[in-house]
Design an enzyme around this catalytic site. Sequence first.
Site, short mmCIF file in Angstrom:
data_model
loop_
_atom_site.label_atom_id
_atom_site.label_comp_id
_atom_site.label_asym_id
_atom_site.label_seq_id
_atom_site.Cartn_x
_atom_site.Cartn_y
_atom_site.Cartn_z
N MET A 152 48.38 -2.34 7.11
CA MET A 152 48.08 -2.78 8.47
C MET A 152 46.90 -1.95 8.94
SD MET A 152 52.01 -3.10 9.69
CE MET A 152 52.57 -2.21 8.24
N HIS A 177 59.26 -1.26 -0.01
CA HIS A 177 58.22 -1.74 0.89
C HIS A 177 57.61 -0.53 1.61
CE1 HIS A 177 56.26 -4.85 3.38
NE2 HIS A 177 56.47 -4.05 4.42
N ASP A 179 58.89 -10.22 7.00
CA ASP A 179 58.83 -8.81 7.38
C ASP A 179 59.01 -8.65 8.89
OD1 ASP A 179 58.44 -6.11 7.42
OD2 ASP A 179 56.32 -6.18 6.85
N GLY A 180 60.14 -8.06 9.27
CA GLY A 180 60.38 -7.72 10.68
C GLY A 180 61.66 -8.32 11.22
N MET A 215 49.86 2.11 8.38
CA MET A 215 49.29 1.73 9.68
C MET A 215 48.20 2.73 10.07
SD MET A 215 52.86 1.11 11.66
CE MET A 215 54.13 0.02 11.01
N PHE A 237 55.56 -1.57 14.42
CA PHE A 237 56.78 -0.79 14.66
C PHE A 237 57.97 -1.42 13.94
CE2 PHE A 237 53.93 -0.48 18.25
CZ PHE A 237 53.81 0.89 18.43
N GLY A 238 58.89 -0.58 13.50
CA GLY A 238 60.15 -1.08 12.98
C GLY A 238 61.10 -1.31 14.14
N GLY A 239 62.21 -1.95 13.84
CA GLY A 239 63.27 -2.08 14.85
C GLY A 239 63.04 -3.10 15.95
N MET A 261 54.79 -12.20 8.97
CA MET A 261 55.30 -11.25 9.96
C MET A 261 56.21 -11.98 10.94
SD MET A 261 54.14 -8.42 8.95
CE MET A 261 55.02 -7.53 10.22
N ASP A 287 54.78 0.72 4.35
CA ASP A 287 53.95 0.28 5.48
C ASP A 287 52.87 1.31 5.81
OD1 ASP A 287 55.16 -2.25 6.37
OD2 ASP A 287 56.94 -1.02 6.71
N HIS A 307 52.08 -2.66 2.17
CA HIS A 307 51.65 -3.53 3.28
C HIS A 307 50.63 -2.76 4.11
CE1 HIS A 307 53.10 -5.69 7.24
NE2 HIS A 307 51.86 -5.99 6.93
N SER A 314 62.28 -1.28 3.76
CA SER A 314 61.05 -0.69 4.27
C SER A 314 61.26 0.79 4.53
CB SER A 314 60.64 -1.37 5.57
OG SER A 314 59.58 -0.62 6.15
C1 DX5 Z 1 56.37 -3.66 10.88
C2 DX5 Z 1 56.47 -3.34 9.42
C3 DX5 Z 1 57.80 -3.64 8.85
C4 DX5 Z 1 58.92 -2.82 9.43
C5 DX5 Z 1 60.16 -3.65 9.38
O1 DX5 Z 1 55.06 -3.56 11.31
O2 DX5 Z 1 55.53 -4.09 8.69
O3 DX5 Z 1 57.80 -3.55 7.43
O4 DX5 Z 1 59.12 -1.60 8.76
O5 DX5 Z 1 61.16 -2.96 10.04
P1 DX5 Z 1 62.44 -3.68 10.64
O6 DX5 Z 1 63.16 -4.32 9.49
O7 DX5 Z 1 63.19 -2.56 11.25
O8 DX5 Z 1 61.97 -4.71 11.63
ZN ZN Z 2 55.76 -4.21 6.42
#
Ligand code: DX5
Ligand code: ZN
Length: 219
Positions: A69, A34, A176-177, A38, A144-146, A138, A36, A67, A9
Amino acid sequence: MSSKLIAPSLLAADFANLQRDIEMVNKSEADWHHVDIMDGVFVPNISFGMPVVKAIAKHATKPLDVHLMIVDPDRYIKTFAELGTTTLTVHYEACTHLHRTLQAIKAEGMKAGVALNPHTNICLLEDTINDIDLVCMMSVNPGFGGQSFIENTYNKVKALKKLIVEKGASTLIEIDGGVNSQNAKSLIDAGADVLVAGNFVFSSSNPTQTISTLKKSIA
Ligand code: DX5
Ligand code: ZN
């Protein structure tokens, strides 16, 4: 044996060195990029928009797995097709007329994906699964990532896999996540086909090696 895929991602990439990070993914054993998107409405965060996707597409050599969102994703289906998207995923929770949206994505020559939030039951896809190329499950709340992986995802993956087999569909299951080396193999064993990994890849000291290790662990 069908091959299992890794989709790093780019949300976790260094945006000041985006070209470098995309080229790292190009040369790695990863399968897709990937991406994202948002909007700050469907999710409480804004990532990046079309000019950045255009820049990503300029350097990316692997399929773009986008993706969305965002609310009312129908507004941008054509735009993402023009930007070179291979798979366009919309959220179940953001679509009033999901079936129509899926047909519109395919009419633009893209594969159609549906993302499910952690609270959304997979049985809601019973009547559309044969029209869906990919379900993005999901395993965190999007935005958010992480974040930490939600363990109930395993139950959902197994139930979704069962539905896909029962309906004779060829839908891929993407997770994803919070994906990492601890849960990758178990997710594949539960029925997953594609693993998205953001922070686990980009926060590691050697992202290329991390992708390679992840890929080998699910082969
Ligand atoms: C979250 C995103 C993910 C995110 C995953 O809303 O859709 O694609 O980037 O990041 P990690 O792998 O750090 O959870
Ligand atoms: Zn994603």
